[in-house]
Write a protein that holds these residues in place. Structure first.
Motif, PDB file in Angstrom:
ATOM      1  N   LEU A  23       0.836  -1.192   0.000  1.00 44.71           N
ATOM      2  CA  LEU A  23       0.000   0.000   0.000  1.00 44.71           C
ATOM      3  C   LEU A  23       0.878   1.252   0.000  1.00 44.71           C
ATOM      4  O   LEU A  23       0.572   2.238  -0.665  1.00 44.71           O
ATOM      5  CB  LEU A  23      -0.938  -0.004   1.207  1.00 44.71           C
ATOM      6  CG  LEU A  23      -1.854   1.206   1.380  1.00 44.71           C
ATOM      7  CD1 LEU A  23      -2.741   1.419   0.152  1.00 44.71           C
ATOM      8  CD2 LEU A  23      -2.714   1.046   2.630  1.00 44.71           C
ATOM      9  N   THR A  24       1.990   1.198   0.705  1.00 44.21           N
ATOM     10  CA  THR A  24       2.916   2.330   0.763  1.00 44.21           C
ATOM     11  C   THR A  24       3.421   2.689  -0.633  1.00 44.21           C
ATOM     12  O   THR A  24       3.404   3.859  -1.028  1.00 44.21           O
ATOM     13  CB  THR A  24       4.112   2.005   1.695  1.00 44.21           C
ATOM     14  OG1 THR A  24       3.602   1.651   2.977  1.00 44.21           O
ATOM     15  CG2 THR A  24       5.051   3.181   1.812  1.00 44.21           C
ATOM     16  N   LEU A  27       0.615   4.274  -2.686  1.00 49.83           N
ATOM     17  CA  LEU A  27       0.384   5.675  -2.291  1.00 49.83           C
ATOM     18  C   LEU A  27       1.467   6.582  -2.869  1.00 49.83           C
ATOM     19  O   LEU A  27       1.171   7.664  -3.398  1.00 49.83           O
ATOM     20  CB  LEU A  27       0.362   5.797  -0.767  1.00 49.83           C
ATOM     21  CG  LEU A  27      -0.910   5.339  -0.073  1.00 49.83           C
ATOM     22  CD1 LEU A  27      -0.694   5.241   1.434  1.00 49.83           C
ATOM     23  CD2 LEU A  27      -2.067   6.276  -0.395  1.00 49.83           C
ATOM     24  N   VAL A  47       1.853   7.099   7.355  1.00 49.36           N
ATOM     25  CA  VAL A  47       1.942   5.659   7.119  1.00 49.36           C
ATOM     26  C   VAL A  47       2.942   5.103   8.118  1.00 49.36           C
ATOM     27  O   VAL A  47       4.070   5.594   8.192  1.00 49.36           O
ATOM     28  CB  VAL A  47       2.414   5.340   5.681  1.00 49.36           C
ATOM     29  CG1 VAL A  47       2.509   3.835   5.463  1.00 49.36           C
ATOM     30  CG2 VAL A  47       1.494   5.972   4.645  1.00 49.36           C
ATOM     31  N   LEU A  51       4.899  -1.221   7.431  1.00 48.18           N
ATOM     32  CA  LEU A  51       3.500  -1.585   7.224  1.00 48.18           C
ATOM     33  C   LEU A  51       3.424  -2.921   6.493  1.00 48.18           C
ATOM     34  O   LEU A  51       4.117  -3.132   5.493  1.00 48.18           O
ATOM     35  CB  LEU A  51       2.786  -0.499   6.404  1.00 48.18           C
ATOM     36  CG  LEU A  51       1.321  -0.739   6.083  1.00 48.18           C
ATOM     37  CD1 LEU A  51       0.483  -0.702   7.364  1.00 48.18           C
ATOM     38  CD2 LEU A  51       0.827   0.308   5.087  1.00 48.18           C
ATOM     39  N   VAL A  88      -2.960   5.933   7.261  1.00 44.99           N
ATOM     40  CA  VAL A  88      -3.022   4.473   7.285  1.00 44.99           C
ATOM     41  C   VAL A  88      -2.980   4.000   8.733  1.00 44.99           C
ATOM     42  O   VAL A  88      -2.105   4.405   9.498  1.00 44.99           O
ATOM     43  CB  VAL A  88      -1.858   3.860   6.485  1.00 44.99           C
ATOM     44  CG1 VAL A  88      -1.879   2.341   6.584  1.00 44.99           C
ATOM     45  CG2 VAL A  88      -1.909   4.306   5.028  1.00 44.99           C
ATOM     46  N   ASN A  89      -3.945   3.141   9.094  1.00 43.01           N
ATOM     47  CA  ASN A  89      -4.007   2.539  10.429  1.00 43.01           C
ATOM     48  C   ASN A  89      -4.118   1.021  10.284  1.00 43.01           C
ATOM     49  O   ASN A  89      -5.169   0.521   9.897  1.00 43.01           O
ATOM     50  CB  ASN A  89      -5.225   3.055  11.205  1.00 43.01           C
ATOM     51  CG  ASN A  89      -5.086   4.499  11.582  1.00 43.01           C
ATOM     52  OD1 ASN A  89      -4.097   4.896  12.169  1.00 43.01           O
ATOM     53  ND2 ASN A  89      -6.079   5.298  11.228  1.00 43.01           N
ATOM     54  N   PRO A  90      -3.043   0.293  10.591  1.00 42.18           N
ATOM     55  CA  PRO A  90      -3.123  -1.167  10.536  1.00 42.18           C
ATOM     56  C   PRO A  90      -3.734  -1.742  11.807  1.00 42.18           C
ATOM     57  O   PRO A  90      -3.591  -1.176  12.889  1.00 42.18           O
ATOM     58  CB  PRO A  90      -1.665  -1.595  10.395  1.00 42.18           C
ATOM     59  CG  PRO A  90      -0.883  -0.490  11.024  1.00 42.18           C
ATOM     60  CD  PRO A  90      -1.693   0.772  10.856  1.00 42.18           C
ATOM     61  N   VAL A  95      -5.954  -3.427   7.141  1.00 45.04           N
ATOM     62  CA  VAL A  95      -5.290  -2.133   7.037  1.00 45.04           C
ATOM     63  C   VAL A  95      -6.354  -1.137   6.596  1.00 45.04           C
ATOM     64  O   VAL A  95      -7.051  -1.368   5.604  1.00 45.04           O
ATOM     65  CB  VAL A  95      -4.120  -2.157   6.027  1.00 45.04           C
ATOM     66  CG1 VAL A  95      -3.540  -0.763   5.844  1.00 45.04           C
ATOM     67  CG2 VAL A  95      -3.044  -3.137   6.488  1.00 45.04           C
ATOM     68  N   GLU A  96      -6.473  -0.054   7.366  1.00 43.47           N
ATOM     69  CA  GLU A  96      -7.448   0.989   7.055  1.00 43.47           C
ATOM     70  C   GLU A  96      -6.715   2.202   6.493  1.00 43.47           C
ATOM     71  O   GLU A  96      -5.701   2.626   7.033  1.00 43.47           O
ATOM     72  CB  GLU A  96      -8.192   1.388   8.326  1.00 43.47           C
ATOM     73  CG  GLU A  96      -9.171   2.534   8.116  1.00 43.47           C
ATOM     74  CD  GLU A  96      -9.745   3.036   9.425  1.00 43.47           C
ATOM     75  OE1 GLU A  96     -10.835   2.584   9.791  1.00 43.47           O
ATOM     76  OE2 GLU A  96      -9.066   3.865  10.079  1.00 43.47           O
ATOM     77  N   LEU A  97      -7.234   2.734   5.404  1.00 46.47           N
ATOM     78  CA  LEU A  97      -6.723   3.962   4.817  1.00 46.47           C
ATOM     79  C   LEU A  97      -7.864   4.958   4.767  1.00 46.47           C
ATOM     80  O   LEU A  97      -8.927   4.647   4.232  1.00 46.47           O
ATOM     81  CB  LEU A  97      -6.179   3.720   3.403  1.00 46.47           C
ATOM     82  CG  LEU A  97      -5.910   4.976   2.549  1.00 46.47           C
ATOM     83  CD1 LEU A  97      -4.801   5.827   3.154  1.00 46.47           C
ATOM     84  CD2 LEU A  97      -5.582   4.574   1.121  1.00 46.47           C
TER      85      LEU A  97
END
Length: 165
Positions: A23-24, A27, A47, A51, A88-90, A95-97
């Motif tokens: 995801l990083t 982004l 982030v 992650l 981003v919150n894992p 994983v929530e974005l």
């Protein structure tokens, strides 16, 4: 040509196999693509280090992120101090974005049907209303989900949930 391209994407088949993707990196790539349009926007990205990867398909993920950034840019077109937040919150297995802007927002009626095909608040010729429908389909095809709500800055916040790899 643009309409045909979007319609083809909308009808695109589900991926046969999801993969562990970053995801990083997605982004970073999305922000690089939109860099010139974001030069007058206060972009804040959070982030966590190291992650975990998410399950998905890279092209679909890039399209989801691109659609959300593009829509935020459109919504902030007349905003005095435009701001875009990507956080981003894992969690243990997800994983929530969140993607938030301080743009013009939408009406409550539009909010309820945002992910329906051909729903748009743009003028005729400026958008087909397929971007968020494609985004919702792509998220579903990657076993994730997308939701939207109005935020305190009068804009919108989109929340994407992905399965951790």
């Amino acid at each position: 040509a643009s309409m045909t391209s979007q319609l083809k994407t909308f009808a695109y088949n589900k991926p046969q196999r999801l993969q562990a993707i970053s995801l990083t990196s997605a982004l970073e790539e999305t922000l690089r693509v939109y860099q010139s349009q974001l030069d007058k926007v206060d972009v804040r990205v959070r982030v966590p280090r190291n992650l975990n990867k998410i399950m998905g398909e890279e092209q679909r993920l890039l399209q989801v992120l691109g659609n959300l950034v593009s829509n935020a840019l459109d919504a902030m077109g007349n905003t005095t101090n435009p701001q875009l937040n990507l956080i981003v919150n894992p969690t243990t297995n997800q994983v929530e974005l969140t993607v938030s802007d301080n743009g013009c927002g939408v009406s409550d009626e539009m909010l309820e049907s945002m992910f329906e095909p051909f729903q748009t608040s743009k003028k005729i010729g400026e958008g087909l209303g397929l971007g968020l429908a494609i985004t919702a389909n792509n998220m579903r095809d990657m076993n994730g989900q997308v939701t939207v709500h109005k935020n305190e800055q009068n804009g919108l916040t989109f929340t994407l949930l992905f399965k951790s790899a």
